[in-house]
Design an enzyme around this catalytic site. Structure first.
Site, mmCIF file in Angstrom:
data_model
loop_
_atom_site.group_PDB
_atom_site.id
_atom_site.type_symbol
_atom_site.label_atom_id
_atom_site.label_comp_id
_atom_site.label_asym_id
_atom_site.label_seq_id
_atom_site.Cartn_x
_atom_site.Cartn_y
_atom_site.Cartn_z
ATOM 1 N N HIS A 313 -1.187 14.519 62.114
ATOM 2 C CA HIS A 313 -2.500 14.211 61.841
ATOM 3 C C HIS A 313 -2.509 13.091 63.261
ATOM 4 C CE1 HIS A 313 -6.116 11.249 59.683
ATOM 5 N NE2 HIS A 313 -5.658 12.064 59.628
ATOM 6 N N ASP A 371 -4.330 17.464 54.120
ATOM 7 C CA ASP A 371 -4.636 19.584 52.948
ATOM 8 C C ASP A 371 -3.296 20.338 52.512
ATOM 9 O OD1 ASP A 371 -6.969 19.176 53.396
ATOM 10 O OD2 ASP A 371 -6.879 19.646 55.755
HETATM 11 N N1 CMC Z 1 2.202 22.446 63.938
HETATM 12 C C1 CMC Z 1 2.953 21.870 65.079
HETATM 13 N N2 CMC Z 1 2.504 21.329 65.822
HETATM 14 C C2 CMC Z 1 2.023 20.556 66.319
HETATM 15 C C3 CMC Z 1 1.082 20.047 65.543
HETATM 16 C C4 CMC Z 1 1.211 21.570 64.035
HETATM 17 N N3 CMC Z 1 0.178 21.253 62.767
HETATM 18 N N4 CMC Z 1 0.254 19.288 65.199
HETATM 19 C C5 CMC Z 1 0.605 18.768 66.137
HETATM 20 N N5 CMC Z 1 1.607 19.516 67.069
HETATM 21 C C6 CMC Z 1 2.374 19.352 68.016
HETATM 22 C C7 CMC Z 1 1.367 19.268 69.315
HETATM 23 O O1 CMC Z 1 1.008 20.712 70.173
HETATM 24 C C8 CMC Z 1 1.807 17.973 70.438
HETATM 25 O O2 CMC Z 1 2.970 18.617 71.278
HETATM 26 P P1 CMC Z 1 3.491 18.644 71.933
HETATM 27 O O3 CMC Z 1 2.905 16.628 72.722
HETATM 28 O O4 CMC Z 1 4.319 19.532 72.773
HETATM 29 O O5 CMC Z 1 2.376 18.938 73.517
HETATM 30 C C9 CMC Z 1 2.365 17.311 69.603
HETATM 31 O O6 CMC Z 1 2.249 17.913 68.141
HETATM 32 C C10 CMC Z 1 1.286 15.867 69.335
HETATM 33 O O7 CMC Z 1 -0.100 16.903 68.821
HETATM 34 P P2 CMC Z 1 -1.211 16.406 69.183
HETATM 35 O O8 CMC Z 1 -2.229 17.546 69.356
HETATM 36 O O9 CMC Z 1 -1.323 14.612 70.345
HETATM 37 O O10 CMC Z 1 -2.502 16.055 67.815
HETATM 38 P P3 CMC Z 1 -3.776 15.590 67.973
HETATM 39 O O11 CMC Z 1 -3.859 14.086 67.586
HETATM 40 O O12 CMC Z 1 -4.459 16.171 69.008
HETATM 41 O O13 CMC Z 1 -4.101 16.751 66.226
HETATM 42 C C11 CMC Z 1 -4.357 17.354 64.169
HETATM 43 C C12 CMC Z 1 -3.801 16.231 65.436
HETATM 44 C C13 CMC Z 1 -4.288 16.906 62.681
HETATM 45 C C14 CMC Z 1 -5.369 18.146 64.716
HETATM 46 C C15 CMC Z 1 -2.784 18.620 64.313
HETATM 47 O O14 CMC Z 1 -2.254 17.913 63.884
HETATM 48 C C16 CMC Z 1 -2.937 19.846 64.240
HETATM 49 O O15 CMC Z 1 -3.736 20.863 64.312
HETATM 50 N N6 CMC Z 1 -2.452 19.912 61.803
HETATM 51 C C17 CMC Z 1 -2.457 21.191 62.103
HETATM 52 C C18 CMC Z 1 -3.628 21.174 61.378
HETATM 53 C C19 CMC Z 1 -3.566 20.861 60.115
HETATM 54 O O16 CMC Z 1 -3.557 20.365 59.722
HETATM 55 N N7 CMC Z 1 -5.418 19.714 59.906
HETATM 56 C C20 CMC Z 1 -5.732 18.353 59.265
HETATM 57 C C21 CMC Z 1 -5.618 17.406 59.337
HETATM 58 S S1 CMC Z 1 -5.471 15.778 57.808
HETATM 59 C C22 CMC Z 1 -7.616 16.339 57.148
HETATM 60 C C23 CMC Z 1 -8.576 16.539 58.133
HETATM 61 O O17 CMC Z 1 -8.661 15.028 58.834
HETATM 62 O O18 CMC Z 1 -9.429 16.813 57.564
#
Ligand code: CMC
Length: 437
Positions: A313, A371
Site C-alpha cells: 500500500h 483486498d
Molecule cells: N508485489 C510485489 N512487489 C511489490 C508489491 C506487490 N504487491 N507492492 C509493491 N512492491 C514493491 C515495488 O516493486 C517496489 O520495489 P522496489 O523498491 O524494489 O522497486 C517496492 O515494493 C515499493 O513499492 P512501490 O511501487 O513504491 O509502491 P506504491 O506505493 O507505488 O504502490 C500499490 C502501492 C498498492 C499500487 C502496490 O503495492 C501494488 O501494486 N500492490 C498490488 C495491488 C494491490 O493489492 N492494490 C490494492 C491496494 S489497497 C486498495 C486500494 O487502494 O484500492
C-alpha cells in the site's frame, strides 16, 4: 454540512536556489505531518516542485478521513475504523462521512428515509442496459450508467446550489446499489429486481442482487452484517487515486454524476479497486500450495512484472487495519455458510505466511491490504469475481460524494492543474513533407 478545520501555520521553511531564498509557511492540521506550503514558490524562485505520483504532496485540506500508515490507523471523522466496523451500520457511517458527526436517532431516521426514497432508477435507465453486450464487464456498465445519470436527473446538477448538491448525494448513495445489482442481473440474464424500501441498505442490495421472481429470497443476518461491514471498510480512504480523480474532475465544475463516473473508472485498475478481482485470479492461477514458492520467485523477479496482488500500500507501511477486520469477517462468513474447507482461503493464508517471512516483502514493508481477503468473502457470499470491484465502487461512492461536497464548499478551491518538467524537443521549424528524411 461537513465542518472544515483550517490548517495553521506552525513554522517557516526556507528554500534557496540560484542566489535567492524563499520563506515558505509550514502548515499543520489536527493530526499528521506538517506540510510546506509551496504555492508562492514559483513566484519567488521561479521553480516548480516535482512529485510524480504525488507521494509527497498534500492536494487539499480535508476533515473527513485520516490515515497513519506507520501505525496502521484509519479514522473516519476521528472515529477508529475498528469501532465503526464493530458497532455502526453503513448508513450511519455514510451520514458521518457526509455531515461530520454521528447522527442521533432522529437525524438517522430522516437520512435513512431520504436514501430509501431515492433507491429507484428512472425507468428509462432500464433501457440503457439493452445496448450493452451480455458479457460486458459490470465496471464498464457502472461507469456508463452513472455517467449517464446527469441526463436523467438534470434537476440536481447545478454544483453551485447546495440543495441540488445534497439531492445528488442522496441520489448517488441510494441508486448505486440498484445500478450495481442490475449490472449483475444483466450479465446473469435474470430479470432486474426492484428495490425494496422495507429492507435496510445491505439487505436491499443483497435482495436485488440474489433474488429471482421464482422463489422467495431469505436473508441471513450474519451475511447482511458482513455486507454492511465490507461497505463500511471501503467507504472512504482520504486522497487515494479514485478520490483524487473525483476531486480533479469536480474542480472543473463538472456535474457530480460525471465526477463519480470518473472515480469509478479510476478505481477499476488492478493497482487500486481492481485488486480484489485480481487476488482471486492470482489464487486460481497458483492453484496449489506447492506452487507458492515458484510464484513468489516470479514476484521477486523484477523482469516478470508479476505482483503479489492484495499486498502493499502507498500509505500503510505496517499493516492495513481494514485487512485485519476483513480476515475476521472472512472466518465469520465461512462459518455462517457452513464452509469448513475453503481451498482458496487455505491458499491465501499460506501465501500470506510465506510472504510475511520473506526478506523481499519484509524489507519493503509489504503487508496484506483490504483486498487480500475481501475477494474470498465475496466469493463465499455468492458474488461472481467480476462483481468484486463494483461492490468496492458501491461502498466508495459515499466517500467520493463526501469529498466532492467538501471540495466544492472549500473557499480555497480552484481548478486542479499540475505542472510538468518538459523533456521533449526544443522549438523547431515545421519541415514540409517532401523535405523530411
Ligand atoms: N508485489 C510485489 N512487489 C511489490 C508489491 C506487490 N504487491 N507492492 C509493491 N512492491 C514493491 C515495488 O516493486 C517496489 O520495489 P522496489 O523498491 O524494489 O522497486 C517496492 O515494493 C515499493 O513499492 P512501490 O511501487 O513504491 O509502491 P506504491 O506505493 O507505488 O504502490 C500499490 C502501492 C498498492 C499500487 C502496490 O503495492 C501494488 O501494486 N500492490 C498490488 C495491488 C494491490 O493489492 N492494490 C490494492 C491496494 S489497497 C486498495 C486500494 O487502494 O484500492
Amino acid at each position: 454540512m461537513p465542518h472544515s478545520v483550517t490548517s495553521k501555520q506552525v513554522g517557516t521553511a526556507t528554500l534557496s536556489y540560484d542566489g535567492k531564498s524563499a520563506p515558505l509557511p509550514v502548515l499543520a492540521g489536527s493530526l499528521g505531518p506538517a506540510c510546506v506550503d509551496i504555492r508562492k514558490l514559483q513566484g519567488e524562485l521561479g521553480v516548480f516542485t516535482f512529485d510524480p505520483s504525488y507521494g509527497a504532496t498534500a492536494s487539499c485540506e480535508s476533515s473527513i478521513t485520516y490515515i497513519d500508515g506507520d501505525a496502521g490507523i484509519l479514522l473516519y471523522r476521528g472515529y477508529p475504523i475498528e469501532q465503526l466496523a464493530e458497532k455502526s451500520t453503513f448508513l450511519e457511517v455514510a451520514y458521518l462521512l457526509l455531515f461530520g458527526n454521528l447522527p442521533n436517532t432522529a437525524e438517522l431516521g430522516v437520512f435513512t428515509n431520504g436514501v430509501t426514497r431515492h433507491t429507484m432508477l428512472h425507468e428509462q435507465i432500464r433501457r440503457f442496459w439493452d445496448g450493452f453486450r451480455r458479457d460486458a464487464h459490470p465496471m464498464a456498465m457502472l461507469c456508463s450508467v452513472v455517467g449517464a445519470m446527469s441526463a436523467f436527473y438534470p434537476d440536481s446538477i447545478d454544483t453551485q446550489d447546495p440543495r441540488q448538491r445534497e439531492i445528488s448525494a442522496y441520489r448517488m448513495i441510494a441508486k448505486i446499489p440498484t445500478i450495481t445489482a442490475w449490472a449483475h442481473k444483466y450479465n446473469a440474464g435474470q430479470p432486474f429486481v426492484y428495490p425494496r424500501n422495507d429492507l435496510n441498505y445491505s439487505e436491499n442490495f443483497l435482495h436485488m442482487f440474489h433474488a429471482v421472481p421464482a422463489e422467495p429470497y431469505t436473508q441471513n443476518p450474519i451475511l447482511t452484517r458482513a455486507m454492511d461491514r465490507i461497505l463500511i471498510l471501503h467507504a472512504d480512504h482520504e486522497q487515494n487515486a479514485s478520490t483524487s480523480t473525483v476531486r480533479l474532475a469536480g474542480s472543473t465544475g463538472a456535474n457530480p454524476f460525471a465526477c463519480i463516473a470518473a472515480g469509478i473508472a479510476s478505481l477499476w485498475g488492478p493497482a487500486h479497486g481492481g485488486a480484489n478481482e485480481a487476488v482471486l485470479k492470482m489464487l486460481a492461477e497458483i492453484g496449489h500450495k506447492d506452487n507458492i514458492p515458484a510464484f513468489i520467485a516470479q514476484v521477486k523477479d523484477k523482469n516478470s512484472h508479476v505482483k503479489l496482488m492484495g499486498f502493499g500500500h502507498r500509505v500503510y507501511k505496517n499493516f492495513d487495519p481494514r485487512a485485519k477486520i476483513m480476515q475476521q469477517t472472512c472466518y465469520e462468513v465461512l462459518e455462517a455458510l457452513g464452509i469448513k474447507d475453503e481451498p482458496m482461503l487455505d491458499l491465501a493464508m499460506e501465501l500470506e505466511k510465506i510472504a510475511l517471512e520473506d526478506e523481499y516483502f519484509v524489507s519493503r514493508k509489504l503487508y496484506p491490504n483490504v483486498d487480500f481477503y475481501s475477494g474470498i468473502i465475496l466469493k463465499a457470499m455468492g458474488f461472481p469475481t467480476t462483481m468484486f470491484t463494483p461492490i468496492f465502487a458501491l461502498a466508495r461512492t459515499v466517500g467520493w460524494i463526501s469529498q466532492w461536497m467538501e471540495m466544492i464548499e472549500d473557499p480555497q478551491q480552484r481548478i486542479g492543474r499540475p505542472r510538468q518538467i518538459y523533456t521533449g524537443a526544443a522549438t523547431r521549424d515545421y519541415t514540409p513533407i517532401d523535405q523530411r528524411g
